[in-house]
Design a protein around this motif. Structure first.
Motif, short mmCIF file in Angstrom:
data_model
loop_
_atom_site.label_atom_id
_atom_site.label_comp_id
_atom_site.label_asym_id
_atom_site.label_seq_id
_atom_site.Cartn_x
_atom_site.Cartn_y
_atom_site.Cartn_z
N ARG A 89 0.82 -1.21 0.00
CA ARG A 89 0.00 0.00 0.00
C ARG A 89 0.86 1.26 0.00
NH1 ARG A 89 -2.06 3.54 -1.50
NH2 ARG A 89 -3.70 4.77 -0.59
N LYS A 90 2.03 1.19 0.60
CA LYS A 90 2.93 2.35 0.61
C LYS A 90 3.52 2.61 -0.78
CE LYS A 90 4.24 2.06 5.43
NZ LYS A 90 5.27 1.75 6.40
N LYS A 91 3.56 1.57 -1.62
CA LYS A 91 4.20 1.70 -2.94
C LYS A 91 3.21 1.69 -4.10
CE LYS A 91 8.16 -0.66 -1.08
NZ LYS A 91 9.50 -0.34 -1.31
N ALA A 92 1.94 1.34 -3.83
CA ALA A 92 0.98 1.21 -4.92
C ALA A 92 -0.42 1.64 -4.45
CB ALA A 92 0.94 -0.24 -5.40
N SER A 93 -1.34 1.67 -5.38
CA SER A 93 -2.72 2.04 -5.07
C SER A 93 -3.40 0.92 -4.27
CB SER A 93 -3.50 2.29 -6.35
OG SER A 93 -3.63 1.09 -7.08
N ILE A 94 -4.53 1.24 -3.68
CA ILE A 94 -5.28 0.24 -2.90
C ILE A 94 -5.66 -0.96 -3.77
CG2 ILE A 94 -7.44 -0.21 -1.68
CD1 ILE A 94 -7.10 2.53 -0.33
N PRO A 95 -6.27 -0.74 -4.98
CA PRO A 95 -6.62 -1.92 -5.79
C PRO A 95 -5.43 -2.82 -6.13
CG PRO A 95 -7.73 0.03 -6.64
CD PRO A 95 -6.77 0.50 -5.59
N VAL A 96 -4.30 -2.22 -6.45
CA VAL A 96 -3.11 -3.01 -6.77
C VAL A 96 -2.64 -3.78 -5.53
CG1 VAL A 96 -0.66 -2.86 -7.41
CG2 VAL A 96 -2.37 -1.54 -8.68
N ALA A 97 -2.65 -3.13 -4.38
CA ALA A 97 -2.24 -3.80 -3.14
C ALA A 97 -3.20 -4.94 -2.79
CB ALA A 97 -2.17 -2.79 -2.00
#
Length: 173
Positions: A89-97
């Motif tokens: 989540r720190k490195k990507a969007s919520i859907p990607v995480a």
């Protein structure tokens, strides 16, 4: 000692272990609703046959199973929706995480869902992946792991109780 406790609390909040009673109950209710819906759908589709019920229950076994599934759910949720999701989540969007965490979780569970029957194996993989997405959505919505822990532990308890107690109460065709 006081600083150590504050550090532990900070780490627990960071991975999503806060406000546990309410969010655990939310997750447990989600698991119950999904379970009842699946059974109801199978009854409507005439895929369920009640072949007998057990009148006496081994309460110690039931409680022991629930506690075991609770601990298993805590470990899984801290690992997947806590650590892995938080890092992603720190490195990507919520859907990607959410999707990435669900793929990782499904891959870890893959050995327990594979079967000689290819269709059954595929259905189990889809089931694990879908449930992983719902668990991650609970994590995001509640801003806590306890909803996912509640759903995971109650889902597993409901899924495995009949089989572990050898009751054969419901048989899916």
């Amino acid at each position: 000692m006081k600083n150590l406790w504050k550090s532990i609390q900070k780490i627990l909040r960071k991975v999503g272990l806060n406000s546990w009673i309410y969010t655990y109950c939310v997750g447990a209710i989600v698991a119950i609703v999904i379970s009842v819906s699946v059974i109801g759908l199978n009854v409507i589709l005439d895929n369920v046959e009640v072949i007998g019920t057990r009148t006496e229950l081994n309460w110690f076994l039931l409680i022991s199973m629930f506690v075991a599934y609770l601990f298993e759910a805590i470990v899984e949720e801290v690992m997947f929706r806590g650590v892995v999701f938080t890092v992603l989540r720190k490195k990507a969007s919520i859907p990607v995480a959410v999707i990435t965490t669900s793929i990782v979780s499904t891959m870890i569970h893959i050995s327990s869902v594979l079967n000689e029957d290819l269709l059954l194996s595929v259905l189990r993989i889809v089931n694990v992946f879908t449930l992983s997405i719902v668990l991650a959505a609970l994590r995001v919505r509640e801003k806590s792991l306890w909803g996912a822990i509640g759903m995971n532990s109650v889902w597993k308890f409901l899924l495995h109780t009949d089989r572990q107690m050898n009751t054969k109460t419901i048989w899916m065709n």
